[in-house]
Structures are given as C-alpha cells and as structure tokens.
Design an enzyme around this catalytic site. Sequence first.
Site, PDB file in Angstrom:
ATOM      1  N   LYS A  90      15.318 124.878 -30.730  1.00  0.00           N
ATOM      2  CA  LYS A  90      15.169 125.060 -32.099  1.00  0.00           C
ATOM      3  C   LYS A  90      14.460 126.683 -32.316  1.00  0.00           C
ATOM      4  O   LYS A  90      14.097 127.093 -33.400  1.00  0.00           O
ATOM      5  CB  LYS A  90      14.031 123.990 -32.618  1.00  0.00           C
ATOM      6  CG  LYS A  90      14.517 122.618 -32.798  1.00  0.00           C
ATOM      7  CD  LYS A  90      13.205 121.650 -32.960  1.00  0.00           C
ATOM      8  CE  LYS A  90      13.850 120.374 -32.899  1.00  0.00           C
ATOM      9  NZ  LYS A  90      12.549 119.554 -32.804  1.00  0.00           N
ATOM     10  N   LYS A 121       6.359 127.871 -23.588  1.00  0.00           N
ATOM     11  CA  LYS A 121       5.895 127.857 -24.916  1.00  0.00           C
ATOM     12  C   LYS A 121       4.357 128.615 -24.980  1.00  0.00           C
ATOM     13  O   LYS A 121       4.487 129.372 -25.997  1.00  0.00           O
ATOM     14  CB  LYS A 121       5.341 126.449 -25.299  1.00  0.00           C
ATOM     15  CG  LYS A 121       6.907 125.519 -25.714  1.00  0.00           C
ATOM     16  CD  LYS A 121       6.627 124.082 -26.162  1.00  0.00           C
ATOM     17  CE  LYS A 121       7.870 123.600 -26.731  1.00  0.00           C
ATOM     18  NZ  LYS A 121       7.414 122.235 -27.151  1.00  0.00           N
ATOM     19  N   LYS A 155      18.420 127.559 -22.612  1.00  0.00           N
ATOM     20  CA  LYS A 155      18.523 126.180 -23.336  1.00  0.00           C
ATOM     21  C   LYS A 155      18.744 126.371 -24.882  1.00  0.00           C
ATOM     22  O   LYS A 155      18.331 127.124 -25.419  1.00  0.00           O
ATOM     23  CB  LYS A 155      17.130 125.287 -23.073  1.00  0.00           C
ATOM     24  CG  LYS A 155      17.390 123.659 -23.112  1.00  0.00           C
ATOM     25  CD  LYS A 155      15.937 123.074 -23.162  1.00  0.00           C
ATOM     26  CE  LYS A 155      15.082 123.215 -24.123  1.00  0.00           C
ATOM     27  NZ  LYS A 155      13.831 122.545 -24.164  1.00  0.00           N
TER      28      LYS A 155
HETATM   29  P1  AMP Z   1      12.334 118.547 -29.046  1.00  0.00           P
HETATM   30  O1  AMP Z   1      13.620 119.755 -29.357  1.00  0.00           O
HETATM   31  O2  AMP Z   1      11.309 119.018 -27.829  1.00  0.00           O
HETATM   32  O3  AMP Z   1      11.801 117.617 -30.147  1.00  0.00           O
HETATM   33  O4  AMP Z   1      13.290 117.401 -28.201  1.00  0.00           O
HETATM   34  C1  AMP Z   1      13.496 116.192 -28.594  1.00  0.00           C
HETATM   35  C2  AMP Z   1      14.871 115.697 -27.512  1.00  0.00           C
HETATM   36  O5  AMP Z   1      15.903 116.419 -27.574  1.00  0.00           O
HETATM   37  C3  AMP Z   1      13.977 115.611 -26.150  1.00  0.00           C
HETATM   38  O6  AMP Z   1      14.489 114.086 -25.674  1.00  0.00           O
HETATM   39  C4  AMP Z   1      14.663 116.670 -25.523  1.00  0.00           C
HETATM   40  O7  AMP Z   1      15.179 116.396 -24.207  1.00  0.00           O
HETATM   41  C5  AMP Z   1      16.145 116.648 -26.065  1.00  0.00           C
HETATM   42  N1  AMP Z   1      16.454 118.095 -26.058  1.00  0.00           N
HETATM   43  C6  AMP Z   1      16.139 119.274 -26.824  1.00  0.00           C
HETATM   44  N2  AMP Z   1      16.817 120.202 -26.341  1.00  0.00           N
HETATM   45  C7  AMP Z   1      17.840 119.812 -25.637  1.00  0.00           C
HETATM   46  C8  AMP Z   1      19.183 120.586 -25.206  1.00  0.00           C
HETATM   47  N3  AMP Z   1      19.247 121.845 -25.195  1.00  0.00           N
HETATM   48  N4  AMP Z   1      19.867 119.776 -24.356  1.00  0.00           N
HETATM   49  C9  AMP Z   1      19.870 118.560 -24.248  1.00  0.00           C
HETATM   50  N5  AMP Z   1      18.719 117.712 -24.714  1.00  0.00           N
HETATM   51  C10 AMP Z   1      17.787 118.560 -25.477  1.00  0.00           C
END
Ligand code: AMP
Length: 328
Positions: A192, A106, A189
């Site tokens: 967002k 990041k 990955k």
């Molecule tokens: P965040 O997008 O960082 O707010 O992540 C929220 C949740 O979604 C966390 O538990 C991450 O581990 C999960 N997560 C985010 N992106 C992925 C992805 N590409 N595949 C699986 N889990 C994800």
Amino acid sequence: MQPTSHLHLGNYLGALKNWVKLQNEPDSECLYGVVDLHAITQPYEPGALAQATREIAAAYIAGGIDPAKSTLFVQSAVPGHSQLMWMLSTLTQMGKLERMTQFKDKAGKNAERAGLGLFAYPVLMAADILLYKATHVPVGEDQKQHLELAREIAGTFNHRFGEEFFPLPEPYITGAATRVMSLRDGTQKMSKSAESDMSRINLTDDADVIAKKIKKAKTDADPLPGTMKALEGRPEAKNLVTIYAALSEKNEDTVLQEFEGKGFGDFKPALIDLAIAKVAPVTARMTKLMADPAHIDKILAAGNVKANIIAQDVLEDVQRMMGFWRKG
Ligand code: AMP
C-alpha cells in the site's frame, strides 16, 4: 488488515482468500479484525480513519467473509488488545523487537525518530492473536517473523506463569501467492505504501485501470518456459505467473504448460481477462456495501460485542495468573 489505504491484490491473494477458506472449514471458529490501532503507528489522517475502517470491513465481506459465520470486529473497540499488549510487553525483550525486519523497513534510516508504537507493533500483534487464544493465523509470508515472535511471547508467558495457557499460534500461509510482488519491480513486495499506484492492483480499481496496470507491468522479452524452475532470475515474469495461478486456483507449472513458448503479448491479455473476472465482482460488492455505511456499522458493532466477550474472559484469566489484585 490495517485501515491505512485501499487493499490490493497482495492482501486479497495472500490473506483474504485464505481467510475465506479457513472460515469455510468445518469446526473452524474465526475472528477477523480491522486493526486500526496498528494503522496509527505511522502518520495518518484522523478524519479518514473511520471511513477506511468501514472500507476494509466492506472488503472482507465482499471477498467472502460471512458475518454470520465469522466474527468481524474493530480492534480499538475491544480494549483487551491494548491491555494485553501492555502485559505482554513486559515479557518481550527489546533486542528481539530490534530484529524485526518490518520495523527496519518502515522506520527507514531514521529509526531513532520512529514512534514507540511502530517499534512495539509486533507485541500488539501478539496480543491480537493471543487475546482469543488463536491456534492458526492466516497471513502472507511477510508476517512470518512477527508470528514467530508471537509464539515466543506465548511460550514465555506460559513458562513464567506456570501453565500451558496460550496455544502457540501456527502461521497459516498457503496458496500460490503468499508474497505478491510489485508490478514495477519483481524484487519488491506489492504494498500500500509504494509510491507508484501502477505498482499494485487495488481492490477498488475498475476494469480499465486493471487492464492498464497489467499492460504496463514490467516484463522481459523472453518467451515463457514450461516450469517455474526455469523462471529463476526473472522476478517480474515469475510474479505475473504466480498471480495468474493464484487467481485461477491452478498450480503454477500447470499455468506455464498452458503458455509455454508464448510471450507476454499473449500472456498479459489472458491475465487481464482473468484479473478483471476475479476482482470486478469483489469491487462491485464492495461499492454496494459502502453505499450503506449504517449496515457495515451494525455488522461491526455486533462483532465487537462477540469479540469483547471472548477477550474479557481471557484477559481476566491473564490478570489472575499475573497476580493482580481483584476484589475477592
Ligand atoms: P497489511 O497490508 O500490512 O495490513 O497486511 C494485511 C495482510 O495482507 C497480512 O496478512 C499480510 O501478510 C498480507 N499481505 C500484504 N501484502 C502482501 C503481499 N504483497 N503479498 C501477499 N500477502 C500480503
């Protein structure tokens, strides 16, 4: 989840779907927060934060989190998160934070200019978990390193203050899609923050958009083999099969046996139908919930009260153990 922008299929399959599973297990007691304090660690729009928070809460409920069973709350409305974070930060070595791969990703090349909040993010995450003495944390694979740090911080606290106070939280990483990859590049990955919206399926996408994104998803010309092992070296193909398996709740090899010998001309239409069938009802429920923001606010306010009660108890114990003055 952070209220930064729309949730995508990775958040749904890697996290939310497992949250619902955990919620529905007998004897489980679950708390799910919208982590807005994490969302401000990177540039953000203040005018959009509250609405994004409601949208994430709506996604939780639309995805199956039942506010009558689980506590659904907003992180910044529970002051204990920030308070515990400060205390835990005094027990966390900088060197350990420097090793966090998410910070490196990041912060990019200019780590010197990254904010302290982004650097300390994993300590706040440890506080998010330990404030409720959580035993299990359902996350995607990308959060494994942060969770390992939370375990270490919990262990350090217990050791320093002489009690087995915090349980060492276990990651709960399960299902086929613990790491959903980008539709444009199978080595990245799904996220967002990726520039191209074509790289992800958002929970707010309608059927036409989902179909377009899957149709345009990067693949190769080879037919599908009968096992996942034979898909090594074909990351985009592997990702689409994983998504299919997670959406249909089938084993990946079972999916491949169904499609063995077929190309993406056959596989993609099947995946499109499945993705629309699974995502559209969630999107529809989200849209309905978002039409009544006052209802979401009421659910969150009630959850905040419940979360604060648990948090306050734990925080007072921590303050006592750390030796702070309190009126006798
Ligand atoms: P965040 O997008 O960082 O707010 O992540 C929220 C949740 O979604 C966390 O538990 C991450 O581990 C999960 N997560 C985010 N992106 C992925 C992805 N590409 N595949 C699986 N889990 C994800």
